[in-house]
Write a protein that holds these residues in place. Structure first.
Motif, PDB file in Angstrom:
ATOM      1  N   MET A  41       0.847  -1.200   0.000  1.00 29.21           N
ATOM      2  CA  MET A  41       0.000   0.000   0.000  1.00 29.21           C
ATOM      3  C   MET A  41       0.886   1.254   0.000  1.00 29.21           C
ATOM      4  O   MET A  41       1.859   1.324   0.743  1.00 29.21           O
ATOM      5  N   ARG A  42       0.531   2.240  -0.860  1.00 32.21           N
ATOM      6  CA  ARG A  42       1.260   3.510  -0.862  1.00 32.21           C
ATOM      7  C   ARG A  42       0.596   4.488   0.109  1.00 32.21           C
ATOM      8  O   ARG A  42      -0.617   4.393   0.333  1.00 32.21           O
ATOM      9  N   THR A  43       1.378   5.417   0.645  1.00 37.89           N
ATOM     10  CA  THR A  43       0.781   6.397   1.567  1.00 37.89           C
ATOM     11  C   THR A  43       1.205   7.813   1.188  1.00 37.89           C
ATOM     12  O   THR A  43       2.303   8.038   0.681  1.00 37.89           O
ATOM     13  N   GLY A  45      -3.840   6.142   2.934  1.00 35.53           N
ATOM     14  CA  GLY A  45      -3.326   4.928   2.292  1.00 35.53           C
ATOM     15  C   GLY A  45      -4.106   4.651   1.015  1.00 35.53           C
ATOM     16  O   GLY A  45      -5.323   4.836   0.967  1.00 35.53           O
ATOM     17  N   ILE A  46      -3.389   4.216  -0.029  1.00 32.33           N
ATOM     18  CA  ILE A  46      -4.028   3.904  -1.323  1.00 32.33           C
ATOM     19  C   ILE A  46      -3.727   2.448  -1.661  1.00 32.33           C
ATOM     20  O   ILE A  46      -2.554   2.035  -1.645  1.00 32.33           O
ATOM     21  N   VAL A 104      -8.959   4.576  -1.958  1.00 32.56           N
ATOM     22  CA  VAL A 104      -8.464   4.964  -0.639  1.00 32.56           C
ATOM     23  C   VAL A 104      -8.680   3.786   0.302  1.00 32.56           C
ATOM     24  O   VAL A 104      -9.788   3.250   0.397  1.00 32.56           O
ATOM     25  N   ALA A 105      -7.600   3.355   0.959  1.00 35.56           N
ATOM     26  CA  ALA A 105      -7.704   2.211   1.866  1.00 35.56           C
ATOM     27  C   ALA A 105      -7.869   2.678   3.310  1.00 35.56           C
ATOM     28  O   ALA A 105      -8.546   2.029   4.109  1.00 35.56           O
ATOM     29  N   SER A 106      -7.235   3.789   3.660  1.00 38.59           N
ATOM     30  CA  SER A 106      -7.290   4.240   5.052  1.00 38.59           C
ATOM     31  C   SER A 106      -7.064   5.741   5.116  1.00 38.59           C
ATOM     32  O   SER A 106      -6.398   6.317   4.248  1.00 38.59           O
ATOM     33  N   ALA A 157      -9.112   6.959  -5.238  1.00 38.54           N
ATOM     34  CA  ALA A 157      -8.155   7.942  -4.711  1.00 38.54           C
ATOM     35  C   ALA A 157      -7.936   9.032  -5.758  1.00 38.54           C
ATOM     36  O   ALA A 157      -6.908   9.079  -6.436  1.00 38.54           O
ATOM     37  N   ASP A 158      -8.937   9.895  -5.917  1.00 37.70           N
ATOM     38  CA  ASP A 158      -8.834  11.097  -6.760  1.00 37.70           C
ATOM     39  C   ASP A 158      -8.391  12.218  -5.821  1.00 37.70           C
ATOM     40  O   ASP A 158      -9.203  12.752  -5.052  1.00 37.70           O
TER      41      ASP A 158
END
Ligand code: ZN
Length: 455
Positions: free
Chosen positions: A1-3, A22-23, A29-31, A386-387
């Motif tokens: 996951m990228r942040t 987090g993406i 968007v994960a978090s 994640a825009d």
């Protein structure tokens, strides 16, 4: 996951500090966590916002920007004389040109802060009206431009069957747009296949061009075509169009539409410039998005949308770059607010007492744009695409105690540049430039040089 770690971010419940987003690998968007420390390997930005959707564009018109600023021979230059130049111009464009211009326009949209676009795509045929071997030839070109830029796309193949509200046949440049219902069904099916080949955030909708170009029976048939998909059409852009509708349909365009069609949240009505107060209020109640294109509307001399009344009635709005005479998000919002100030001789018309104009307008454009594209975006929240957009450093720092100042500065004072942009997690603008700017711009300039030789 990228942040991504943001010193300040605009979250669902307002501004927050020290935000870690987090993406996931799918681009969602994960978090979202606030008041936290950066994670190892996080990308750092100063001000992070949800990125908006551009809800209305005809990319090919980007290549003629500037060409129509010389006054023509007629007594009065108008939308209709502009349209004649546009019709002549589009006959010069090959499929390769259409792809190169679309890629350049999409890139500029991302550099302006738009993560996604609804392309109102009405070039279907060869110059003169002949069909391409593949009915999706030009949709394939728009798809290729999406793939090369990474912008989020809702493709809107346009239905265009007649030359005026009275049902007169298509003529001249319009022959490149023309279709009939059965042919259009095949075109939509082909567009569905093309969209499936793109990234999973890509969408598809239906776009009857306008009451000028689509008769009542065809319009009704189109509403049943993709019953849950976005449904866009131009309406009430010009006084001439209102007169035609009154003569042929016995009602003003918006009045007729609300009385005869199932207008609801999936509808996005572009322009809505010429409405009586009762039409403005009824349209607001319908739940449809008013798709405003203030820079183009000013350029074409369309008129002023009654934003004060529409927002006071609870209406939804979003913005689009339409003719792409200039691709800019902050100026669309600024022009919208300024049009109301000039008309009403007042300041900060579109915000309520104590509110920031920048914050109100940006929030409405986020929500209305996402609704119009049928896109899960417009907020920084888990599960949504994640825009995201980061403003350039320093925007609003001087007086940072006023919380909405970064947005007011960006919209009203700045040149509209952004530092970074993600379209469904695809990081395509870094330090203010699209990551493929050089090759996309080179191809565009080669294409313009070739078109110029034909002018
Ligand atoms: Zn348009």
């Amino acid at each position: 996951m990228r942040t991504i770690f943001a010193a300040t971010a605009l979250l669902e419940d307002g501004w927050a500090k020290d935000v870690l987003v987090g993406i996931d690998d799918d681009g969602r968007v994960a978090s979202v966590a606030k008041d936290v420390k950066a994670a190892p390997g996080s990308m750092h930005v100063e001000t992070l916002l949800p990125a908006a959707c551009n809800l209305h564009s005809h990319t090919f018109q980007r290549a003629m920007a500037g060409l129509t600023e010389r006054r023509g021979p007629s007594e009065r230059d108008s939308f209709w004389t502009w349209r004649e130049v546009m019709y002549r111009f589009l006959d010069l464009l090959s499929p390769e040109d259409i792809e190169a211009v679309a890629a350049f326009a999409f890139m500029e949209m991302q550099e302006a802060g738009f993560a996604a676009v609804a392309e109102f795509h009405y070039l279907h045929n060869r110059p003169g009206g002949g069909a391409y071997d593949d009915p999706g030839e030009l949709s394939v070109r728009i798809a290729a431009a999406q793939a090369s830029t990474g912008i989020g796309l809702t493709l809107l193949p346009v239905y265009y069957a007649q030359g005026g509200v009275d049902g007169r046949p298509l003529a001249g440049g319009q022959l490149r747009f023309g279709n009939r219902l059965d042919g259009f069904a095949a075109e939509m099916e082909r567009a569905g296949e093309i969209v499936k080949g793109l990234s999973p955030d890509t969408g598809l909708g239906v776009a009857p061009h306008s009451l000028r170009a689509v008769g009542p029976a065809d319009l009704e048939a189109l509403t049943g075509m993709l019953p849950d998909a976005p449904f866009h059409m131009h309406i009430a852009e010009q006084e001439g169009e209102v007169e035609e509708a009154l003569a042929e349909l016995g009602a003003r365009p918006v009045e007729w539409l609300l009385a005869n069609m199932p207008v609801d949240k999936r509808w996005c009505l572009i322009h809505c410039t010429h409405m009586e107060p009762r039409e403005t209020e009824a349209l607001a109640r319908s739940g449809a998005v008013a798709g405003l294109c203030p820079v183009t509307e000013a350029n074409l001399g369309d008129g002023i949308f009654d934003g004060a009344r529409f927002l006071a009635s609870g209406g939804s709005i979003g913005v689009g770059s339409d003719s792409n005479i200039r691709i800019t998000l902050n100026e669309e919002l600024r022009q919208f607010e300024y049009s109301q100030r000039l008309r009403d001789h007042a300041r900060v018309v579109l915000a309520g007492a104590g509110q920031s104009a920048g914050r109100v307008l940006y929030g409405k454009a986020l929500a209305g744009g996402a609704q119009a594209l049928g896109r899960q975006s417009g907020r920084i929240a888990p599960g949504l695409w994640a825009d995201l957009v980061a403003l350039q450093r320093g925007e609003g720092l001087m007086l940072a105690k006023q919380p909405d100042l970064p947005l007011d500065n960006w919209i009203f004072c700045g040149d509209g540049k952004v530092s970074d942009l993600w379209s469904a997690g695809r990081h395509r603008v870094a330090e203010g430039r699209h990551v493929r700017r050089e090759e996309i711009a080179r191809r565009y300039h080669e294409c313009l040089t070739a078109i110029a030789a034909k002018l």
